[in-house]
Design a protein around this motif. Sequence first.
Motif, mmCIF file in Angstrom:
data_model
loop_
_atom_site.group_PDB
_atom_site.id
_atom_site.type_symbol
_atom_site.label_atom_id
_atom_site.label_comp_id
_atom_site.label_asym_id
_atom_site.label_seq_id
_atom_site.Cartn_x
_atom_site.Cartn_y
_atom_site.Cartn_z
ATOM 1 N N TRP A 282 0.816 -1.214 0.000
ATOM 2 C CA TRP A 282 0.000 0.000 0.000
ATOM 3 C C TRP A 282 0.850 1.264 0.000
ATOM 4 N N GLN A 283 2.015 1.211 0.609
ATOM 5 C CA GLN A 283 2.927 2.348 0.535
ATOM 6 C C GLN A 283 3.406 2.560 -0.893
ATOM 7 N N THR A 284 3.649 1.458 -1.603
ATOM 8 C CA THR A 284 4.045 1.549 -3.006
ATOM 9 C C THR A 284 2.924 2.159 -3.840
ATOM 10 N N VAL A 285 1.697 1.721 -3.585
ATOM 11 C CA VAL A 285 0.534 2.264 -4.307
ATOM 12 C C VAL A 285 0.389 3.766 -4.049
ATOM 13 N N SER A 286 0.507 4.170 -2.779
ATOM 14 C CA SER A 286 0.359 5.588 -2.434
ATOM 15 C C SER A 286 1.459 6.428 -3.071
ATOM 16 N N PHE A 287 2.669 5.905 -3.102
ATOM 17 C CA PHE A 287 3.786 6.632 -3.705
ATOM 18 C C PHE A 287 3.564 6.796 -5.210
ATOM 19 N N MET A 288 3.051 5.760 -5.877
ATOM 20 C CA MET A 288 2.782 5.824 -7.314
ATOM 21 C C MET A 288 1.663 6.819 -7.623
ATOM 22 N N LEU A 289 0.612 6.830 -6.797
ATOM 23 C CA LEU A 289 -0.493 7.765 -6.996
ATOM 24 C C LEU A 289 -0.016 9.217 -6.875
ATOM 25 N N ALA A 290 0.807 9.483 -5.850
ATOM 26 C CA ALA A 290 1.338 10.836 -5.667
ATOM 27 C C ALA A 290 2.238 11.222 -6.835
ATOM 28 N N GLY A 291 3.048 10.275 -7.299
ATOM 29 C CA GLY A 291 3.922 10.541 -8.448
ATOM 30 C C GLY A 291 3.134 10.892 -9.691
ATOM 31 N N ILE A 292 2.032 10.188 -9.909
ATOM 32 C CA ILE A 292 1.167 10.478 -11.059
ATOM 33 C C ILE A 292 0.571 11.875 -10.914
ATOM 34 N N GLY A 293 0.178 12.240 -9.686
ATOM 35 C CA GLY A 293 -0.387 13.569 -9.443
ATOM 36 C C GLY A 293 0.596 14.677 -9.761
ATOM 37 N N VAL A 294 1.839 14.515 -9.319
ATOM 38 C CA VAL A 294 2.876 15.524 -9.597
ATOM 39 C C VAL A 294 3.182 15.575 -11.091
ATOM 40 N N MET A 295 3.279 14.415 -11.734
ATOM 41 C CA MET A 295 3.553 14.371 -13.173
ATOM 42 C C MET A 295 2.428 15.004 -13.975
ATOM 43 N N ASN A 296 1.198 14.843 -13.509
ATOM 44 C CA ASN A 296 0.059 15.448 -14.192
ATOM 45 C C ASN A 296 0.201 16.971 -14.245
ATOM 46 N N MET A 297 0.627 17.578 -13.143
ATOM 47 C CA MET A 297 0.836 19.019 -13.112
ATOM 48 C C MET A 297 2.002 19.418 -14.006
ATOM 49 N N ALA A 298 3.074 18.642 -13.950
ATOM 50 C CA ALA A 298 4.258 18.959 -14.752
ATOM 51 C C ALA A 298 3.950 18.915 -16.244
ATOM 52 N N SER B 296 0.837 19.038 -17.708
ATOM 53 C CA SER B 296 -0.229 19.987 -18.068
ATOM 54 C C SER B 296 0.280 21.423 -18.132
ATOM 55 N N PHE B 297 1.117 21.814 -17.164
ATOM 56 C CA PHE B 297 1.611 23.193 -17.117
ATOM 57 C C PHE B 297 2.957 23.362 -17.809
ATOM 58 N N GLY B 298 3.600 22.245 -18.165
ATOM 59 C CA GLY B 298 4.894 22.318 -18.827
ATOM 60 C C GLY B 298 6.019 22.724 -17.901
ATOM 61 N N VAL B 299 5.771 22.713 -16.604
ATOM 62 C CA VAL B 299 6.773 23.109 -15.608
ATOM 63 C C VAL B 299 6.702 22.148 -14.427
ATOM 64 N N ILE B 300 7.850 21.676 -13.966
ATOM 65 C CA ILE B 300 7.892 20.841 -12.767
ATOM 66 C C ILE B 300 7.561 21.711 -11.556
ATOM 67 N N PRO B 301 6.643 21.283 -10.679
ATOM 68 C CA PRO B 301 6.292 22.101 -9.499
ATOM 69 C C PRO B 301 7.441 22.128 -8.486
ATOM 70 N N TRP B 302 8.490 22.883 -8.825
ATOM 71 C CA TRP B 302 9.725 22.851 -8.029
ATOM 72 C C TRP B 302 9.534 23.413 -6.625
ATOM 73 N N VAL B 303 8.620 24.387 -6.478
ATOM 74 C CA VAL B 303 8.380 24.939 -5.141
ATOM 75 C C VAL B 303 7.857 23.843 -4.211
ATOM 76 N N SER B 304 6.867 23.109 -4.680
ATOM 77 C CA SER B 304 6.280 22.031 -3.871
ATOM 78 C C SER B 304 7.314 20.953 -3.549
ATOM 79 N N LEU B 305 8.049 20.527 -4.581
ATOM 80 C CA LEU B 305 9.035 19.469 -4.388
ATOM 81 C C LEU B 305 10.178 19.931 -3.485
ATOM 82 N N SER B 306 10.615 21.181 -3.655
ATOM 83 C CA SER B 306 11.714 21.707 -2.824
ATOM 84 C C SER B 306 11.311 21.764 -1.355
#
Length: 323
Positions: free
Chosen positions: A137-153, A155-165
């Motif tokens: 389940w930790q693996t599943v949660s990590f993959m879901l979050a990764g997909i969420g971050v990639m979706n923003m990257a 769609s907006f053409g920019v990695i959400p560096w503020v959030s990740l930093s």
Amino acid sequence: MNTEDKQKNERLLGILSAAAAYLLWGVLPVYWKQLSQVPAYEILAHRIIWSCVFMVLILLVTRGIRQFCSETADISRKPKKLMGLVLASLIISANWLIYIWAVNENRVVETSLGYYINPLVNVFLGVVVLKEKLSLWQTVSFMLAGIGVMNMAISFGVIPWVSLSLAITFAFYGMCKKIVKIGAITATTLETLIVSPAALLYVFYLQGQGSGSYGLTSLLTAGFLMGAGAVTAIPLILFASGANRLPLSMLGFIQYLSPTITLAIGVVLYHEPFTATHLVSFSLIWLALTVFSLAGTRPFMNGEEWLTGLYKRRKNGEEKTYS
């Protein structure tokens, strides 16, 4: 009062303390917005200086000087702990700088995302640095979050560096704190004390150049800069009180109060955009956090055992077929 009543009171006090800490952290953007005309580096310098001053006052009022001196002496004799403390002070300073800059650049929503994904970054660091193993389940949660971050990257053409930093620096800060393992008040005092000389030099330089924001010409600004010490230290003290009285699982649920309040402030109060892309990404991350938080519960553990058993049975069946 019997033992059971004492335990209930302690837990209630812990919940109230932790909730108050995360509530204050959640509304902190409103405070930094009052200093939007001051450069982020200068705000950071004052935050460090006045936090150090405030923590020393706390030590004096609570008569904690002796304990502070004892813990400091202990750290000075242990190079690993001392290095961890120095790293912690540098990392949290970087975290504060990014946060202050982002708030005053109208990126409050991004800061909330950073603290939503922080628990998952902690897990990632545990796997990479400490060689810990992920549960299903930790693996599943990590993959879901990764997909969420990639979706923003994407769609907006920019990695959400503020959030990740913010998520990464706070995760590394947590690791340093585990190495040091000292009281919250002593740790915060020493962390600010270590970087205070550089902060003081910077403030004196600005004041000498006539470009500093602290002075009699702006009493309100000066007041907010001085108050940065209190708004930094008080939530930390409340958090320490809550953490000492609550199990980690309960504390994990309460921590989501802070980014939720920050998100609401960014969207409702400061009218930052919250598009369909944001909604999809945040929904995936909220789902990831739900799965992550429930991973240790009996139904989820039973489900993991069933799925693991099913996978093994199918694998064994395939091996027999090919043989």
